[in-house]
Structure formats: structure tokens, C-alpha cells
Design an enzyme around this catalytic site. Structure first.
Site, PDB file in Angstrom:
ATOM      1  N   CYS A  13      -3.515  -2.906   8.934  1.00 17.01           N
ATOM      2  CA  CYS A  13      -4.229  -3.028  10.044  1.00 17.01           C
ATOM      3  C   CYS A  13      -4.358  -4.795  10.251  1.00 17.01           C
ATOM      4  O   CYS A  13      -3.914  -5.465   9.034  1.00 17.01           O
ATOM      5  CB  CYS A  13      -5.536  -2.764   9.945  1.00 17.01           C
ATOM      6  SG  CYS A  13      -6.860  -3.434   9.017  1.00 17.01           S
ATOM      7  N   CYS A  52      -5.503   2.662   8.808  1.00 14.85           N
ATOM      8  CA  CYS A  52      -4.737   1.599   8.161  1.00 14.85           C
ATOM      9  C   CYS A  52      -4.250   2.285   6.668  1.00 14.85           C
ATOM     10  O   CYS A  52      -4.603   3.099   6.334  1.00 14.85           O
ATOM     11  CB  CYS A  52      -5.587   0.536   7.630  1.00 14.85           C
ATOM     12  SG  CYS A  52      -5.016  -0.738   6.683  1.00 14.85           S
ATOM     13  N   HIS A  95      -4.179  -3.157  -3.489  1.00 17.62           N
ATOM     14  CA  HIS A  95      -5.097  -3.318  -4.376  1.00 17.62           C
ATOM     15  C   HIS A  95      -4.950  -4.580  -5.118  1.00 17.62           C
ATOM     16  O   HIS A  95      -5.908  -5.278  -5.420  1.00 17.62           O
ATOM     17  CB  HIS A  95      -5.629  -1.976  -4.996  1.00 17.62           C
ATOM     18  CG  HIS A  95      -6.291  -0.952  -4.212  1.00 17.62           C
ATOM     19  ND1 HIS A  95      -7.310  -1.041  -3.392  1.00 17.62           N
ATOM     20  CD2 HIS A  95      -5.934   0.252  -4.362  1.00 17.62           C
ATOM     21  CE1 HIS A  95      -7.505  -0.003  -2.876  1.00 17.62           C
ATOM     22  NE2 HIS A  95      -6.783   0.976  -3.343  1.00 17.62           N
ATOM     23  N   CYS A 154      -6.325  -6.329   7.047  1.00 17.22           N
ATOM     24  CA  CYS A 154      -5.660  -6.176   5.688  1.00 17.22           C
ATOM     25  C   CYS A 154      -4.285  -7.054   5.788  1.00 17.22           C
ATOM     26  O   CYS A 154      -3.943  -7.547   4.605  1.00 17.22           O
ATOM     27  CB  CYS A 154      -5.106  -4.607   5.339  1.00 17.22           C
ATOM     28  SG  CYS A 154      -6.810  -3.679   5.129  1.00 17.22           S
ATOM     29  N   HIS A 158     -10.561  -0.882  -0.010  1.00 20.83           N
ATOM     30  CA  HIS A 158      -9.893   0.262   0.882  1.00 20.83           C
ATOM     31  C   HIS A 158     -10.650  -0.306   2.225  1.00 20.83           C
ATOM     32  O   HIS A 158     -11.753  -0.838   2.265  1.00 20.83           O
ATOM     33  CB  HIS A 158     -10.959   1.485   0.366  1.00 20.83           C
ATOM     34  CG  HIS A 158     -10.165   2.355  -0.389  1.00 20.83           C
ATOM     35  ND1 HIS A 158     -10.541   3.069  -1.445  1.00 20.83           N
ATOM     36  CD2 HIS A 158      -8.801   2.250  -0.822  1.00 20.83           C
ATOM     37  CE1 HIS A 158      -9.795   3.620  -2.115  1.00 20.83           C
ATOM     38  NE2 HIS A 158      -8.425   3.102  -1.838  1.00 20.83           N
ATOM     39  N   CYS A 159      -9.941  -0.039   3.366  1.00 24.59           N
ATOM     40  CA  CYS A 159     -10.339  -0.390   4.585  1.00 24.59           C
ATOM     41  C   CYS A 159     -11.100   0.764   5.366  1.00 24.59           C
ATOM     42  O   CYS A 159     -10.798   2.015   5.227  1.00 24.59           O
ATOM     43  CB  CYS A 159      -8.896  -0.483   5.325  1.00 24.59           C
ATOM     44  SG  CYS A 159      -8.924  -1.007   7.228  1.00 24.59           S
ATOM     45  N   HIS A 191      -0.048   1.052  -0.955  1.00 22.72           N
ATOM     46  CA  HIS A 191      -1.378   0.853  -0.944  1.00 22.72           C
ATOM     47  C   HIS A 191      -2.034   0.411  -2.449  1.00 22.72           C
ATOM     48  O   HIS A 191      -2.861  -0.420  -2.291  1.00 22.72           O
ATOM     49  CB  HIS A 191      -1.956   2.407  -0.541  1.00 22.72           C
ATOM     50  CG  HIS A 191      -3.372   2.636  -1.129  1.00 22.72           C
ATOM     51  ND1 HIS A 191      -3.984   3.016   0.151  1.00 22.72           N
ATOM     52  CD2 HIS A 191      -4.087   2.462  -1.951  1.00 22.72           C
ATOM     53  CE1 HIS A 191      -5.339   3.100  -0.353  1.00 22.72           C
ATOM     54  NE2 HIS A 191      -5.320   2.889  -1.803  1.00 22.72           N
ATOM     55  N   GLU A 192      -1.357   1.040  -3.369  1.00 23.00           N
ATOM     56  CA  GLU A 192      -1.854   0.426  -4.715  1.00 23.00           C
ATOM     57  C   GLU A 192      -1.410  -1.035  -5.294  1.00 23.00           C
ATOM     58  O   GLU A 192      -2.356  -1.628  -5.435  1.00 23.00           O
ATOM     59  CB  GLU A 192      -1.182   1.446  -5.656  1.00 23.00           C
ATOM     60  CG  GLU A 192      -1.605   2.822  -5.589  1.00 23.00           C
ATOM     61  CD  GLU A 192      -3.224   3.018  -5.870  1.00 23.00           C
ATOM     62  OE1 GLU A 192      -3.824   2.174  -6.541  1.00 23.00           O
ATOM     63  OE2 GLU A 192      -3.919   3.726  -5.247  1.00 23.00           O
TER      64      GLU A 192
HETATM   65 ZN   LIG Z   1      -6.865   2.942  -3.049  1.00 26.30          ZN
HETATM   66 ZN   LIG Z   2      -6.741  -2.266   6.888  1.00 31.12          ZN
END
Ligand SMILES: [Zn+2]
Ligand SMILES: [Zn+2]
Length: 304
Positions: free
Chosen positions: A258, A239, A227, A261, A233-234, A223-224
Site C-alpha cells: 500500500c 496490502c 519486516h 508501506c 503489519h499493515c 512480506h517477511e
Molecule cells: Zn508478518
Molecule cells: Zn501496507
């Protein structure tokens, strides 16, 4: 702009800001399609990869303590992502993802070699390097509070020592982190524009459930890193890039991107979707995440 972003805000903050300020509306199919953008001129493989079909669930309505109930985010369509001029890996020679271990990692903690394999699959075909571990005792400029390390100080060190070829450096530690005297703890912090972040696995419940702790680590680190690729953020789908207020919310989030993304990460990495899905399925199966692996196997079939 804020210099540093706490990874998760405390429950206390969520209660204070509350849903009174912001009511999130769950996006419908048309909005989700718009987030992905037109697929008209893409190859059949890419069309299959980015099609918003039943493999991807809409974002569930957030509970009152969930991220979107306290953070008024509007998301980022693929078009908005392109308009933000994200950094492509390789530009200016910044072509590697680095994992930087900080301090000791006991045997039951997520291991660097495992994280490296996962990251190489997730951000295929980028190379992921594990830097030699830092001893906490050698980090004279990093202040501490009992066993906790000051993560603002750690980010200063990561930024100062950033390798020239680093697209992003992710510091990881088993020691608890705090950003300043007013905070009890944070799970991590990142300076996205400065190519670095630092994350602690100290509160992932390794003693109670080692496998769940590893899955949490995998989710947070990808996740990071998402970024770092310029992905915000989705708010369109369920997601990996959904914001998270708590470990419970992280546990509920899926491990996959998703279609919107995925299309953003594909802009940076240009992978063959089936190849990436196969690599991830293989990693997950080898690490005993059968259920998660099945989803990636199915997607690899559909995007060939
Ligand atoms: Zn985040
Ligand atoms: Zn997403």
C-alpha cells in the site's frame, strides 16, 4: 520481547483467543491518509507513488478466523516507522539480501533463480544473492521429527553463519518445519533483529496447483523481508504487509505494498517508483501472472 515469532498461528490458536478479546475497526480515508503522512515537499513522482487513490483498497473487515480478529494490532504509520529507527540497508556494510536453500528442491517447487529475480524487483535496487544450498545431513545441530526439521535449531545455524554483508538471510526449504514439541508445524519463523528467517514451502499445495504455490512463496518471502526493513503489519490498507492466519488469508492478500508501506520501503531503498513497478510487471508477465502484472503496469504509468 519474544525471541522468535511464528509466521502463522494455528487455527486452534485463533479459535481460542477469538474475536471476544479484540474488535478491529476498519480505518476510514482520513486514517489511511494519516498512515501515509504528509506528501507536501515530495517530488511529483513520489507524490503520485504515495497518493492513497483508488488503486489501493481499504483493509476489508476481518472474518472471525482472520489475523486481526485474534491479534490486537494497531498498525504503524509512516511517522511511527521513522520513530522506530529502522535499519537502512547498507548501514554497517549490510547491503545484500541472501536466499539460503536448505535441502532438496524438486523441479515443481519454487526455484531459487525465480525467487531471486522476484526479490530483486521487489526490493529494487538491492542485490539478492543465492547462497550454496545446505545439505540437511550436514546440519548436525538441527533436530528432526520424521521428515520435519526443527526451525528454532535452523535459525540458530542461520544466525551463527550470517554473512557480514547480509542485510537479511532468508532460509527456504521444501521440508516441513516445527518449532518445538507442542506444535504440529509452522510455515516459518523469523528473528528480525538478528537478520534471519526460515520458511517452508512444504504445505503450499505444489502438487495441486504449482502456480498458486509459487504465488504463495512470492508473497511470504517479500512480506517477511518487509519486516526485516522495519515494517510492521499493515492495518490501514489491503496490502502485502497484512498479517495472515492461514494460506486462505495469504491468497486473498494482494502482492503489492500500500502507499504507507511503499513509502517505508522507499525510505530504505530510494528507488524510482516507476522503475520498480516496471521491473515487477516484467517479472510477473514472464512468469505467467498476467492479472497481477496488469496492476503493476498501470502503476508504472501513473508514477512516471
Ligand atoms: Zn508478518
Ligand atoms: Zn501496507
Amino acid at each position: 520481547m519474544k525471541k522468535s515469532l511464528p509466521l502463522f498461528f494455528s487455527l486452534f490458536f485463533a479459535v481460542l483467543s477469538g474475536s471476544l478479546l479484540f474488535a478491529f475497526t476498519v480505518p476510514g480515508p482520513a486514517e489511511r491518509k494519516k498512515a501515509v503522512g504528509s506528501l507536501l515537499h515530495l517530488t511529483p513522482e513520489l507524490k503520485a507513488a504515495f497518493e492513497a487513490n483508488d488503486d489501493f483498497q481499504p483493509l476489508p473487515k476481518p472474518g472471525s478466523f482472520d489475523w486481526l480478529s485474534s491479534h490486537p494490532e494497531t498498525g504503524q504509520t509512516y511517522t511511527q516507522f521513522l520513530q522506530s529507527s529502522p535499519n537502512r540497508p547498507g548501514a554497517g556494510g549490510r547491503k545484500f539480501i541472501y536466499l539460503q536453500p536448505i535441502g532438496e528442491f524438486p523441479d515443481d517447487a519454487p526455484q531459487m533463480a525465480t525467487l531471486q529475480k522476484y526479490m530483486e524487483a521487489y526490493f529494487h535496487p538491492m542485490e539478492v544473492k543465492v547462497a550454496p544450498a545446505w545439505n540437511v545431513e550436514d546440519l548436525a545441530s538441527v533436530s528432526s521429527r520424521g521428515d520435519q526439521l526443527n526451525c528454532t535449531d535452523l535459525l540458530d545455524v542461520l544466525q551463527a553463519r550470517l554473512p557480514r554483508d547480509a542485510y537479511v538471510v532468508m532460509g527456504v526449504t521444501m521440508q516441513d518445519l516445527y518449532p518445538g514439541s507442542e506444535w504440529n508445524f509452522v510455515f516459518g519463523m523469523a528473528r528480525i533483529k538478528k537478520h534471519c528467517g526460515v520458511f517452508s514451502f512444504a504445505r503450499y499445495g505444489i502438487k495441486e496447483d504449482k502456480k498458486r504455490a509459487l504465488l504463495r512463496a512470492l508473497k511470504v518471502i517479500s512480506h517477511e523481508t518487509g519486516h526485516a526493513f522495519g515494517i510492521r503489519h499493515c492495518t490501514h490498507f489491503h496490502c502485502l504487509m497484512n498479517g495472515s492466519n492461514s494460506l486462505g488469508e495469504t491468497d486473498r492478500a494482494p502482492l503489492h505494498f500500500c502507499p504507507a508501506c511503499l513509502r517505508k520501503i522507499h525510505w530504505g531503498l530510494r528507488f524510482a517508483p516507476a522503475e520498480r513497478y516496471q521491473k515487477l510487471a516484467g517479472f510477473l508477465k514472464a512468469n505467467d501472472f498476467e492479472k497481477e502484472s496488469e496492476w503493476f503496469v498501470k502503476r508504472a504509468e501513473k508514477t512516471k
